[in-house]
Design a protein around this motif. Structure first.
Motif, PDB file in Angstrom:
ATOM      1  N   LEU A  82      26.829  -3.242 -55.651  1.00 35.34           N
ATOM      2  CA  LEU A  82      25.448  -3.610 -55.349  1.00 35.34           C
ATOM      3  C   LEU A  82      24.651  -2.405 -54.863  1.00 35.34           C
ATOM      4  N   CYS A 135      34.358 -10.831 -54.635  1.00 38.89           N
ATOM      5  CA  CYS A 135      33.158 -11.650 -54.471  1.00 38.89           C
ATOM      6  C   CYS A 135      31.902 -10.809 -54.704  1.00 38.89           C
ATOM      7  N   LEU A 136      31.833  -9.646 -54.093  1.00 33.45           N
ATOM      8  CA  LEU A 136      30.667  -8.780 -54.272  1.00 33.45           C
ATOM      9  C   LEU A 136      30.521  -8.344 -55.729  1.00 33.45           C
ATOM     10  N   ARG A 138      31.015 -10.132 -58.215  1.00 31.66           N
ATOM     11  CA  ARG A 138      30.449 -11.258 -58.981  1.00 31.66           C
ATOM     12  C   ARG A 138      29.010 -11.564 -58.596  1.00 31.66           C
ATOM     13  N   THR A 139      28.413 -10.792 -57.689  1.00 28.48           N
ATOM     14  CA  THR A 139      27.069 -11.121 -57.195  1.00 28.48           C
ATOM     15  C   THR A 139      25.977 -10.254 -57.809  1.00 28.48           C
ATOM     16  N   SER A 140      26.227  -9.660 -58.953  1.00 29.47           N
ATOM     17  CA  SER A 140      25.195  -8.807 -59.561  1.00 29.47           C
ATOM     18  C   SER A 140      23.915  -9.618 -59.744  1.00 29.47           C
ATOM     19  N   LEU A 142      21.928 -10.344 -57.238  1.00 28.75           N
ATOM     20  CA  LEU A 142      21.513 -10.814 -55.919  1.00 28.75           C
ATOM     21  C   LEU A 142      21.073  -9.630 -55.058  1.00 28.75           C
ATOM     22  N   LYS A 146      21.518 -11.307 -49.598  1.00 33.25           N
ATOM     23  CA  LYS A 146      22.068 -12.561 -50.140  1.00 33.25           C
ATOM     24  C   LYS A 146      23.541 -12.399 -50.505  1.00 33.25           C
ATOM     25  N   ALA A 147      23.911 -11.245 -51.069  1.00 30.30           N
ATOM     26  CA  ALA A 147      25.316 -11.006 -51.423  1.00 30.30           C
ATOM     27  C   ALA A 147      26.187 -10.991 -50.170  1.00 30.30           C
ATOM     28  N   THR A 150      26.653 -14.444 -48.874  1.00 31.40           N
ATOM     29  CA  THR A 150      27.531 -15.208 -49.768  1.00 31.40           C
ATOM     30  C   THR A 150      28.997 -14.822 -49.579  1.00 31.40           C
ATOM     31  N   CYS A 151      29.275 -13.525 -49.393  1.00 32.28           N
ATOM     32  CA  CYS A 151      30.652 -13.037 -49.426  1.00 32.28           C
ATOM     33  C   CYS A 151      31.299 -12.773 -48.070  1.00 32.28           C
TER      34      CYS A 151
END
Length: 154
Positions: A82, A135-136, A138-140, A142, A146-147, A150-151
């Motif tokens: 990210l 997890c991070l 998979r957050t492309s 965001l 927010k990432a 989420t993670c």
């Protein structure tokens, strides 16, 4: 020059990091800059030294006091998944102690990096582990904030 600054060198030599942490945490007598104020903005550690604002990578080699503990920022890097999200290598010690301890140890379950967020007015470091990295990844798309929400688990 502080031993911790001199030892870091290039972050490309990943296999040297455990040695760097040992050398950097050896209790050097040289002083580092101490942040007068510390904050977290969008997943990045910020602070100021004598009115000069420091952000993300500029905080490397600085210390700050928080709740009876002293934290030292050993290294900082943009997260590979990210853009705009920063992660840190951090050491800590009690205010009366001389020995530094790495906050996150590089092992099978941990990458040795920590993410920073605000908690009760002060920064909170959360160690990155394999699950967090996945997890991070998979957050492309965001935002960094927010990432992280989420993670990272509280």
């Amino acid at each position: 020059m502080d031993m911790r600054r001199k030892a870091i060198g290039s972050t490309r030599s990943v296999w040297l990091m455990p040695l760097v942490l040992v050398a950097g945490l050896s209790g050097s007598a040289a002083a580092t800059e101490t942040l007068d104020g510390v904050a977290v903005q969008d997943g990045r550690l910020t602070g100021d030294v004598d009115g000069k604002k420091l952000d993300a990578g500029a905080v490397i080699g600085t210390d700050f006091d928080e709740g009876g503990m002293v934290y030292s920022i050993i290294d900082a890097s943009n997260d590979p998944f990210l853009p705009g999200l920063w992660r840190y290598r951090v050491a800590w010690r009690a205010q009366g102690d001389r020995e530094w301890t790495p906050m996150c140890r590089n092992s099978r379950g941990s990458t040795g990096w920590a993410y920073v967020s605000m908690d009760d007015g002060g920064p909170r470091f959360t160690c990155e582990d394999a699950e967090t990295a996945r997890c991070l990844g998979r957050t492309s798309g965001l935002s960094a904030k927010k990432a992280l929400s989420t993670c990272l688990r509280p």
